[in-house]
Enzyme design. Sequence first.
Site, PDB file in Angstrom:
ATOM      1  N   LYS A  96       1.603   4.267   7.068  1.00  0.00           N
ATOM      2  CA  LYS A  96       0.946   5.265   6.257  1.00  0.00           C
ATOM      3  C   LYS A  96       1.370   6.698   6.267  1.00  0.00           C
ATOM      4  CE  LYS A  96      -3.110   2.599   5.914  1.00  0.00           C
ATOM      5  NZ  LYS A  96      -3.379   2.082   4.684  1.00  0.00           N
TER       6      LYS A  96
ATOM      7  N   SER B  54       0.847  -1.077  -0.091  1.00  0.00           N
ATOM      8  CA  SER B  54       0.104  -0.201  -0.006  1.00  0.00           C
ATOM      9  C   SER B  54       0.941   1.309   0.057  1.00  0.00           C
ATOM     10  CB  SER B  54      -1.105   0.165   1.135  1.00  0.00           C
ATOM     11  OG  SER B  54      -0.070   0.282   2.529  1.00  0.00           O
TER      12      SER B  54
END
Lengths: 153, 430
Positions: free
Chosen positions: A109, A72
């Site tokens: 993230k 991701s």
Amino acid sequence: MLLMLDARLASIPGVFIPLLDAPRQALPLDAVKVSAGFPSPAADYEDKRLDINEYLVRNPVSTFFFPVQGDSMQGAEIFDGDILVVDRSVRARHGHIVVAFVNGERLVKRLHRRAGLLALVAENPSYPALEIQEGMELEVWGVVVGKFKRLVG
Amino acid sequence: MKSVFALVDCNNFYASCEKLFQPKLKDRPVVVLSNNDGCVVARSAEVKALGIPMGVPWFQIQAEARRYGIVAFSSNYALYADMSNRVVEVLSSFAPSIEVYSIDESFLDLAGFERQGYASYGVEIRQRVADWLGLAVCVGIAPTKTLAKLANHCAKKGLAGSDGVCDFTILPLDALSELFGRIEVGEVWGVGRKITARLEMMGIRTVRQLRDANAETIRARFSVVQERTIRELHGESCLDLEEVVPDKQQIMSSRSFGTLVYDLADLEEAVASYIAKASEKLRAQDSLAGAIQVYVRTNVFKPEVPQYQPAITVALPVASSDTRVLAQWALRALRRIYRPGYGYHKAGVMLLNLSPKENCQLSLFDAQGGAADARSEKLMGALDDINRRYGRGVLRLAAEGVEKTWQMRRGNLSPGYTTSWDGLPVVIAG
């Protein structure tokens, strides 16, 4: 020291074949030191060899490593199997890539903190942003300051 | 200059280290167990709130463990040691000298740092450790070490100060007296259970009563140590920082086995590896051992099985710190006391008659003399270097074995989050 020379090899200068049970004679390191006639012309320019720790780890005491699993964060050039360098002494700001603990999971993230919106954003279009809402547990564990990976085992 | 000390103490240290890398443990009750997963040696705040005492055997609290979902870990010494070293490193930047008192406590010399107020300095220390290492600490500040320890107790229990920092130097005398009147005398540093009992018989139950006791009487009844404690409670500093740990007079290495051991070969491996560990410590303090004690034990808690608890001490012809020499003598000693047919539960070695290396005596019969010593020293130095750099036990005597079937039971050991490449905590990019 007793040496027995193999007939075929004996003719080649410098090749000695020791007997299997020949007594061993260890030479102290000092004995093989070569004394040079002239000092090395590079001596004045001697510098410390580069140490990758210096480049990646600015503050060793607050630095920890985390391997990555998943894709991701590809857009930020963080790939599956990379090892992240996380420095807790860096204060997390908007736009930093962070290791965060959310609802019992360790995540990597990008931290989004703007206009009253707190979110963890992926760097891959197939993953939606994770908006942090009331009642969710978010702990920004540390700021990702680098990464590394060894390619040959 | 007036002396000022801070005692910085990590809260629930082992349990906090376990929680630091595992988000699933947030708000969960966590305990850490002693060697062989026997007893509770550390408790998270949640476990303390449940009223589970320190030291209780794990098997005795199985019902509570299930009811409250208590998570138990084996002692992960590598992790705790690394985090402890990091804490000390952070603290070192706050004071010119520091005494590492235990794995989770350090004394700092703060004399001369009062400009901004000691309490706010304490808050800064606390914040730095929390930010950089994710660990909570309490800070006690006072003019003596004994009082700093007490101030730390007050900070931890919330009896005085605020936000985990308690500064006795700004408390007025009457407030301090009132506070000491509420604290049991057993909380004072160096006042153990026996002394507490004797003090109570004299009617001394609180810290205040001990402080106000007659120093002469206490000295006569107990010793100068307790008299010094009274002086320290009055704010007169008698104990300095001990920056350098004094050399140990004997070095011990022993463990209980995970399972009973019957064979001499397994015991030999165990003893050889204890010798390796003990002699590494011996060399770290630049000493030589003059004698070795070796002992083995059957399980005394199982009186129904045959018992045998022999020990043997051998004096070495020449004092040594060479793992190979010490192991040779230890194994010879072990073979003398070993008897087949017993289930051994524990083995240990003790290095005795320690002396500093520089005043070592050569034996008349030590044929090899100095050259051999120099060679041994180089080899052992290299051994220690390699093990320090690549991890303990990377390089070892063949006698230590590889399998270690006798190794202690550590059923729920967390990974070496900070000390092993295979143990690093994985983050999900998902």
